[in-house]
Design an enzyme around this catalytic site. Structure first.
Site, PDB file in Angstrom:
ATOM      1  N   GLN A 181      -3.340   0.961   0.111  1.00 52.42           N
ATOM      2  CA  GLN A 181      -3.186  -0.297   0.861  1.00 52.42           C
ATOM      3  C   GLN A 181      -4.670  -0.922   1.324  1.00 52.42           C
ATOM      4  OE1 GLN A 181      -0.241  -2.196   1.551  1.00 52.42           O
ATOM      5  NE2 GLN A 181      -1.694  -3.575   2.233  1.00 52.42           N
ATOM      6  N   ARG A 213       4.528   8.960  -3.549  1.00 55.88           N
ATOM      7  CA  ARG A 213       4.850   8.126  -2.326  1.00 55.88           C
ATOM      8  C   ARG A 213       6.000   8.867  -1.692  1.00 55.88           C
ATOM      9  NH1 ARG A 213       4.609   2.501  -0.432  1.00 55.88           N
ATOM     10  NH2 ARG A 213       6.519   1.957   1.048  1.00 55.88           N
ATOM     11  N   ASP A 244       2.599  -5.014  11.107  1.00 56.18           N
ATOM     12  CA  ASP A 244       3.363  -4.500  10.149  1.00 56.18           C
ATOM     13  C   ASP A 244       4.879  -4.044  10.869  1.00 56.18           C
ATOM     14  OD1 ASP A 244       4.285  -2.892   8.119  1.00 56.18           O
ATOM     15  OD2 ASP A 244       3.375  -1.054   8.796  1.00 56.18           O
ATOM     16  N   ARG A 290      -2.763  -5.350  -3.830  1.00 55.22           N
ATOM     17  CA  ARG A 290      -2.258  -4.161  -3.913  1.00 55.22           C
ATOM     18  C   ARG A 290      -2.319  -3.619  -5.685  1.00 55.22           C
ATOM     19  NH1 ARG A 290       1.513  -1.910  -1.148  1.00 55.22           N
ATOM     20  NH2 ARG A 290       0.580   0.225  -2.130  1.00 55.22           N
ATOM     21  N   CYS A 306       1.381  -6.175   5.574  1.00 57.21           N
ATOM     22  CA  CYS A 306       1.526  -5.319   4.526  1.00 57.21           C
ATOM     23  C   CYS A 306       2.846  -5.473   3.729  1.00 57.21           C
ATOM     24  CB  CYS A 306       1.101  -3.888   4.565  1.00 57.21           C
ATOM     25  SG  CYS A 306       1.843  -2.951   5.914  1.00 57.21           S
ATOM     26  N   HIS A 362      -2.179   5.573   4.412  1.00 57.39           N
ATOM     27  CA  HIS A 362      -1.591   4.362   3.425  1.00 57.39           C
ATOM     28  C   HIS A 362      -3.091   3.979   2.505  1.00 57.39           C
ATOM     29  CE1 HIS A 362       0.757   1.900   1.012  1.00 57.39           C
ATOM     30  NE2 HIS A 362       1.141   1.240   2.001  1.00 57.39           N
TER      31      HIS A 362
END
Length: 340
Positions: free
Chosen positions: A138, A108, A231, A317, A272, A135
């Protein structure tokens, strides 16, 4: 034994086919059912997983850690002070070392090239926990959440409002198109995804018979949406004119008026996380007071409404990441014929 996914990395959505994405979503649902029924599923017994974090995280780190342990693996966290790509050691050299010690690597951070190089040189599956461009973990969580709510994906309409040229904007645009979900992006034109990303999405949408709509009008974007998604307006580590960004995105805040603009009674709300829906965080309080807003990208009444699935999405997740790791590293029976 055959496993269609064995030893493959998970770097960006377009490395996989729509059928493969659908399989991973359904596999995540299966693993979630096992978890909730307290049925052990140690598909990665004895494996060691490196968790490389240049960017901090709550959900991604927690999800990879718990998923690894549930699968019987041992996760080892390496933070930004433990790994220094390109500073004291090249990414290629780091990858070669880690690949000899670990069975799988999560990354990440910032550059997509870093995760691509880790996969190229390590010789083990590498999973993208977030880069500046994509991503993908996700996405399995998000579309699992949608499928749980509606029972299907094809034909649904997902509206994303806010910074459309972020990793979330890119990933949602492309993944929705791949899965036959109509995707609406509501954002100022300066914050639309790059044209090459739009072109990729349009190609998939044409094949799936779904719609891609980019518009500067928030209510047009919201019209007909089965899900409204937003987001944070400023991504981690992004260096921008904060005032200009907030002024530009204020019309795209998900609030009661925008929910009403969907014209549907069963629209769900997605995010998210983290979310600046009140002043209970330092950043939310500071920006809220500075710009005279009770909330930023989403109002508290909508965030905490009975239509909000943000915490289901957050839990998912872990199930999504577990599915990706188990499929690519778990010596499972997943025949190629499923994807013909």
């Amino acid at each position: 034994m055959t496993n269609h996914f064995q030893n493959r990395s998970w770097l960006k959505e377009i490395d996989y086919t729509p059928k493969e994405m659908e399989y991973l979503i359904d596999f995540a649902a299966h693993l979630k059912a096992l978890k909730h029924a307290h049925i052990p599923h140690p598909y990665l017994q004895g494996k060691n997983i490196a968790l490389l974090f240049e960017k901090t995280s709550t959900r991604t780190r927690s999800a990879f850690t718990v998923a690894s342990i549930d699968l019987g693996a041992h996760p080892e966290f390496l933070g930004k002070n433990d790994i220094q790509f390109g500073k004291k050691e090249s990414t290629a050299d780091t990858a070669k070392v880690l690949g000899r010690m670990f069975d799988g690597i999560e990354y990440r951070g910032f550059a997509q090239q870093t995760v691509e190089d880790l996969a190229k040189y390590s010789g083990v599956p590498v999973w993208n926990g977030l880069t500046d461009e994509w991503h993908p973990t996700q996405m399995i969580a998000d579309f699992l959440t949608l499928k749980e709510q509606f029972g299907h994906l094809k034909g649904l309409t997902l509206t994303y409002l806010g910074d459309g040229r972020s990793n979330m904007g890119n990933s949602l645009l492309v993944t929705a198109a791949m899965l036959g979900v109509n995707i609406h992006i509501g954002a100022p034109k300066s914050l639309w995804p790059a044209q090459n990303v739009i072109d990729i999405a349009q190609k998939y949408a044409d094949a799936a018979g779904s719609e891609v709509l980019l518009t500067e009008d928030a209510k047009t974007a919201a019209n007909g949406a089965d899900a409204l998604y937003t987001d944070v307006w400023i991504s981690m580590g992004e260096k921008i004119d904060v005032a200009a960004r907030i002024i530009a995105l204020k019309p795209y805040q998900i609030n009661a008026d925008l929910v009403a603009a969907t014209g549907k009674a069963d629209t769900i709300i997605m995010h998210c996380l983290p979310a600046y829906h009140d002043h209970q965080t330092e950043v939310g309080k500071q920006l809220g007071e500075e710009f005279g807003m009770d909330a930023l990208e989403i109002t508290d009444d909508v965030f905490n409404s009975d239509k909000s699935v943000v915490f289901d999405e957050a839990e998912n997740r872990m199930h999504a990441i577990k599915a990706i790791m188990a499929a690519t590293l778990g010596d499972l029976f997943i025949p190629d014929s499923l994807f013909d």
